[in-house]
Scaffold this motif. Sequence first.
Motif, PDB file in Angstrom:
ATOM      1  N   GLY A 142       0.898   4.957   0.288  1.00  0.00           N
ATOM      2  CA  GLY A 142       0.039   6.063   0.722  1.00  0.00           C
ATOM      3  C   GLY A 142       0.425   7.389   0.085  1.00  0.00           C
ATOM      4  O   GLY A 142       1.604   7.625  -0.213  1.00  0.00           O
ATOM      5  N   GLY A 143      -0.544   8.248  -0.107  1.00  0.00           N
ATOM      6  CA  GLY A 143      -0.311   9.561  -0.727  1.00  0.00           C
ATOM      7  C   GLY A 143       0.689  10.398   0.052  1.00  0.00           C
ATOM      8  O   GLY A 143       1.457  11.175  -0.535  1.00  0.00           O
ATOM      9  N   ASN A 144       0.726  10.228   1.377  1.00  0.00           N
ATOM     10  CA  ASN A 144       1.662  10.996   2.191  1.00  0.00           C
ATOM     11  C   ASN A 144       3.100  10.539   2.018  1.00  0.00           C
ATOM     12  O   ASN A 144       4.027  11.261   2.378  1.00  0.00           O
ATOM     13  CB  ASN A 144       1.285  10.897   3.677  1.00  0.00           C
TER      14      ASN A 144
ATOM     15  N   LYS B  68       0.885  -1.188   0.000  1.00  0.00           N
ATOM     16  CA  LYS B  68       0.000   0.000   0.000  1.00  0.00           C
ATOM     17  C   LYS B  68       0.914   1.227   0.000  1.00  0.00           C
ATOM     18  O   LYS B  68       1.704   1.427   0.927  1.00  0.00           O
ATOM     19  CB  LYS B  68      -0.895  -0.042   1.244  1.00  0.00           C
TER      20      LYS B  68
ATOM     21  N   LYS C 233      -6.054   1.974   8.595  1.00  0.00           N
ATOM     22  CA  LYS C 233      -4.818   1.217   8.393  1.00  0.00           C
ATOM     23  C   LYS C 233      -4.757   0.032   9.366  1.00  0.00           C
ATOM     24  O   LYS C 233      -4.496  -1.093   8.974  1.00  0.00           O
ATOM     25  CB  LYS C 233      -3.629   2.146   8.682  1.00  0.00           C
TER      26      LYS C 233
ATOM     27  N   VAL D 277       3.312   2.744  14.108  1.00  0.00           N
ATOM     28  CA  VAL D 277       2.279   3.115  15.083  1.00  0.00           C
ATOM     29  C   VAL D 277       2.995   3.625  16.342  1.00  0.00           C
ATOM     30  O   VAL D 277       3.904   2.967  16.858  1.00  0.00           O
ATOM     31  CB  VAL D 277       1.373   1.915  15.414  1.00  0.00           C
TER      32      VAL D 277
HETATM   33  N1  LIG Z   1      -1.067   6.073  17.061  1.00  0.00           N
HETATM   34  C1  LIG Z   1      -0.680   6.614  15.907  1.00  0.00           C
HETATM   35  N2  LIG Z   1       0.550   6.372  15.426  1.00  0.00           N
HETATM   36  C2  LIG Z   1       0.974   6.900  14.264  1.00  0.00           C
HETATM   37  N3  LIG Z   1       0.208   7.714  13.484  1.00  0.00           N
HETATM   38  C3  LIG Z   1      -1.037   8.006  13.890  1.00  0.00           C
HETATM   39  C4  LIG Z   1      -1.553   7.448  15.111  1.00  0.00           C
HETATM   40  N4  LIG Z   1      -2.825   7.895  15.254  1.00  0.00           N
HETATM   41  C5  LIG Z   1      -3.091   8.684  14.205  1.00  0.00           C
HETATM   42  N5  LIG Z   1      -2.036   8.754  13.362  1.00  0.00           N
HETATM   43  C6  LIG Z   1      -2.014   9.541  12.121  1.00  0.00           C
HETATM   44  O1  LIG Z   1      -2.170   8.689  11.001  1.00  0.00           O
HETATM   45  C7  LIG Z   1      -1.415   9.246   9.900  1.00  0.00           C
HETATM   46  C8  LIG Z   1      -1.218   8.196   8.820  1.00  0.00           C
HETATM   47  O2  LIG Z   1      -2.429   8.013   8.113  1.00  0.00           O
HETATM   48  P1  LIG Z   1      -2.705   8.778   6.710  1.00  0.00           P
HETATM   49  O3  LIG Z   1      -2.427  10.235   6.883  1.00  0.00           O
HETATM   50  O4  LIG Z   1      -4.036   8.372   6.239  1.00  0.00           O
HETATM   51  O5  LIG Z   1      -1.528   8.190   5.819  1.00  0.00           O
HETATM   52  P2  LIG Z   1      -1.509   7.603   4.335  1.00  0.00           P
HETATM   53  O6  LIG Z   1      -1.765   8.734   3.385  1.00  0.00           O
HETATM   54  O7  LIG Z   1      -0.133   7.059   4.229  1.00  0.00           O
HETATM   55  O8  LIG Z   1      -2.559   6.517   4.242  1.00  0.00           O
HETATM   56  C9  LIG Z   1      -0.159   9.725  10.583  1.00  0.00           C
HETATM   57  O9  LIG Z   1       0.550  10.693   9.826  1.00  0.00           O
HETATM   58  C10 LIG Z   1      -0.684  10.296  11.906  1.00  0.00           C
HETATM   59  O10 LIG Z   1      -0.998  11.652  11.778  1.00  0.00           O
END
Ligand SMILES: Nc1ncnc2c1ncn2[C@@H]1O[C@H](COP(=O)(O)OP(=O)(O)O)[C@@H](O)[C@H]1O
Length: 299
Positions: A41-43, A39, A258, A226
């Motif tokens: 991710g966009g980020n 996967k 996720k 995480v």
């Molecule tokens: N317990 C956690 N540990 C790490 N990240 C977390 C947690 N809870 C929330 N997040 C958030 O989840 C984000 C990742 O999800 P997301 O932005 O949807 O990424 P992607 O675009 O890679 O799917 C992290 O950048 C963080 O801000």
Amino acid sequence: MINISNNANYKISSDVKATVLSEALPYIRKFHGKTIVIKYGGNAMTDYHLQRTVAHDLVLLKLVGLNPVVIHGGGPQIDAALNKVGKKSIFVQGMRITDSETMEIVEWVLGGQVQQDIVMMINEFGGKAVGLTGKDGAMIKAKKKLIPDINNPSELIDIGFVGEVHSIDPSIIIALQDDQFIPVISSIGYGEDNEAYNINADIVAGKIAEILKAEKLVMMTNIPGVLDKKGQLLRSLSSQTIDKLFADGTISGGMIPKISSSLEATRNGVNSVHIIDGRVPHCLLLELLTDQGVGTMIY
Ligand SMILES: Nc1ncnc2c1ncn2[C@@H]1O[C@H](COP(=O)(O)OP(=O)(O)O)[C@@H](O)[C@H]1O
Ligand SMILES: CC(=O)N[C@@H](CCC(=O)OP(=O)(O)O)C(=O)O
């Protein structure tokens, strides 16, 4: 264990290089012919040079006999496109509220530029990538996803053209894999009346990993893995620990789909799931072909 820093300019000596290369052999043997769902991710896609290392590593993995299947997101890229037309991005429990105009833009971004960039970079390194949405080969059938209201859990909230996976027909992926292609799939599904649905890419990645009986699901994001409430990396997570982290709010936003998808994938036959930092150069090679894990493992 070899310490490779999170810095693209690190210098490594030739004996370290040789050790890393020889370390890869048992992993190449173990994963030869196995499907690895990645996967993207966009980020994790926002840096051009990092994107190129990902494409390079996918080609390398394919050449040494693994079968990578890429499911990509593009959340920040959709945000930017919506912003251009004056629309705000609003999320409920990690899911984007998607009206019909937003859905058009989601299709345009995920099925267009984002996917083509990945495909072209893989091709540039000598791989053969094929971009697909869930509509191609009637692959991802979706149904409307309703979200439980946190304040009133018996109520469900309708957030528009947001889907969950109803069923997956993997035949197009299997045909492409057998022909040495690398499938690059965006998280758009089709509904009962052929309407398009926006599905969170983590959910699609988990379901595709399940149906392909993948050896591993690797989720590349923009965080080391995480984290606990103090910001410390949790190297491995069992389902009991995850329940606690959900309950006390440690897991929120984009991490919710996720972790839920990861957990479901491990329960349904995927050997292991890893949430890794896509900002670490060559994180895929480190995770798959060396002794050095780079994130959180879910089991
Ligand atoms: N317990 C956690 N540990 C790490 N990240 C977390 C947690 N809870 C929330 N997040 C958030 O989840 C984000 C990742 O999800 P997301 O932005 O949807 O990424 P992607 O675009 O890679 O799917 C992290 O950048 C963080 O801000
Ligand atoms: C329903 C929903 O939220 N869909 C996501 C699809 C893209 C995605 O999941 O992208 P990332 O992996 O980069 O987060 C969205 O519209 O942002």
